[in-house]
Design an enzyme around this catalytic site. Structure first.
Site, PDB file in Angstrom:
ATOM      1  N   GLU A  79       0.845  -1.186   0.000  1.00 38.52           N
ATOM      2  CA  GLU A  79       0.000   0.000   0.000  1.00 38.52           C
ATOM      3  C   GLU A  79       0.883   1.240   0.000  1.00 38.52           C
ATOM      4  OE1 GLU A  79      -1.968   0.846   3.949  1.00 38.52           O
ATOM      5  OE2 GLU A  79      -1.589  -1.303   4.232  1.00 38.52           O
ATOM      6  N   CYS A 111      -3.317  -3.912   4.300  1.00 35.40           N
ATOM      7  CA  CYS A 111      -2.310  -4.864   4.779  1.00 35.40           C
ATOM      8  C   CYS A 111      -2.563  -6.299   4.331  1.00 35.40           C
ATOM      9  CB  CYS A 111      -2.234  -4.804   6.302  1.00 35.40           C
ATOM     10  SG  CYS A 111      -1.785  -3.173   6.931  1.00 35.40           S
ATOM     11  N   HIS A 233      -1.716 -10.542  11.717  1.00 31.23           N
ATOM     12  CA  HIS A 233      -1.252  -9.255  11.220  1.00 31.23           C
ATOM     13  C   HIS A 233      -0.957  -8.368  12.424  1.00 31.23           C
ATOM     14  CE1 HIS A 233      -0.875  -5.400   9.425  1.00 31.23           C
ATOM     15  NE2 HIS A 233      -2.001  -4.960   9.957  1.00 31.23           N
TER      16      HIS A 233
END
Length: 389
Positions: A79, A111, A233
């Protein structure tokens, strides 16, 4: 046929900020950074390093001649893209010397981008069992100086070679996913910095986790007892602890203790780097494999990928026999331990530097670049010029 991660490499800039010292300068209790969000150091990218150069450097740390000949797909999750048209994958393909009869492109969903690449790679290899795929997650997390998001910044890249009969980690086709149009985190085209509703984003993360975990259990008939460890994550490392506590609310003590024990090993690298967006989940997996005790062959690891905006997915894989022989623990520890600590003044000066946006040419000082590493050398006639020193 098993499909999964055959090699995994990591790269981060060779300079960082100490989080305790940053907290003191900002007038914040250091424990808010080191315990509250669980971060010790924050990688800082100089002007000559971006998502492309970091992705290339992560890949260069693992690729050999056979990989360069057999890779026929390069997937770049980010990103922090540097061009609205040309993908970072094309530059990485060139910088790493991969054979030219390969397809290369970029993937974007906050993400989640590298996970999208892994899922696509698995399908490609299922149809082409002799091929290899390079998947990269590379990002620079920037929120600006003196912002609430500042302590969750970071920079780095993870590169993975996926193949059939992988040496490290075989992935199962057992996922559960969820997509909802929400605004917990975003970065408009006109902004260098991301916008985030922190409380809402944390709530959304955990809500997505519970939802996809419920679907996953129903689809697979697996439960926490079937997992040796879980990786998540990590926008900051404390997030994984919140996630484990959420999933183990009704778990027995044995399962809860096992998962929390492995959590400590899975955050070692992320604590020293900060948020690397698309690469964060896979840096956590790498940390678990390198910093934890050797796991038995067939040990199942659950993976939760979350990309704000939002997409969440839970999936799993199993570690392979002798996987410790195919990872680069000494190399990765050296990369982290030989970095230079920045003073707060140096960090702020670097953070305020930016590449020209008016089409001006610029030659970028490469004195800091280590031999053999890729870097952004210049912008000339509106074109980015990358090189390897």
């Amino acid at each position: 046929m098993n499909i999964g991660i055959d090699k995994i490499g990591f790269y981060t800039p060779d300079q960082y900020v100490d989080m305790e010292k940053l907290a003191e300068i900002r007038g914040v209790d250091p424990a808010k950074y080191t315990i509250g969000i669980g971060q010790e150091k924050m990688a800082v990218a100089p002007l000559h390093e971006d998502a492309v150069s970091m992705g290339a450097n992560a890949a260069l740390s693992i690729l050999d001649g056979e990989d360069r000949e057999k890779i026929d797909l390069v997937l770049f999750g980010t990103e922090s893209g540097v061009d609205h048209s040309k993908s970072g994958a094309v530059w990485v393909h060139h910088l790493t010397g991969i054979q030219e009869n390969a397809c290369s492109f970029e993937l974007k969903q906050a993400c989640y981008g590298a996970t999208a690449g892994i899922k696509m790679a698995m399908g490609h290899i299922a149809l082409n069992p002799d091929s290899k795929v390079l998947v990269i997650g590379a990002d620079i997390a920037k929120y600006g100086l003196n912002t609430t998001g500042e302590p969750t910044q970071g920079a780095g890249a993870v590169a993975m070679v996926l193949s059939s009969d992988p040496h490290i980690f075989a992935l199962d086709n057992d996922s559960a996913a969820l997509t909802k149009d929400i605004s917990d985190f975003w970065r408009p085209l006109y902004s260098d910095f991301a916008f985030v509703d922190g409380k809402y984003s944390n709530e959304s993360y955990l809500s997505f986790l519970k939802a996809v975990w419920g679907v996953y259990k129903e689809k697979t008939q697996r439960d926490l007892k079937d997992f040796e460890a879980l990786c998540f994550h990590l926008p900051y490392t404390k997030m994984a602890k919140k996630a484990i506590l959420t999933l183990t609310e009704e778990a027995n003590e044995e399962d809860a203790e096992r998962l929390m024990s492995h959590y400590q090993n899975s955050i070692v690298y992320n604590k020293q780097v900060g948020n690397v967006y698309t690469g964060a989940l896979y840096l956590s997996l790498l940390s678990l494999l390198e910093q934890g005790p050797e796991l038995k062959e067939g040990s199942r690891i659950g993976l939760f990928s979350y990309g704000s905006g939002a997409v969440g997915e839970f999936f799993s894989g199993v570690v392979q026999a002798d996987y410790k022989h195919y990872i680069n623990k000494e190399n990765n520890e050296s990369l982290l331990n030989t970095r230079r600590e920045l003073t707060t003044d140096e960090y702020e000066a670097i953070s305020e530097k930016a590449l020209p946006k008016d089409g001006s040419n610029i030659e970028i000082n490469n004195d800091q670049v280590v031999e053999g590493r890729a870097y952004l050398a210049a912008i000339q006639d509106n074109l980015r010029k990358y090189a390897i020193k």
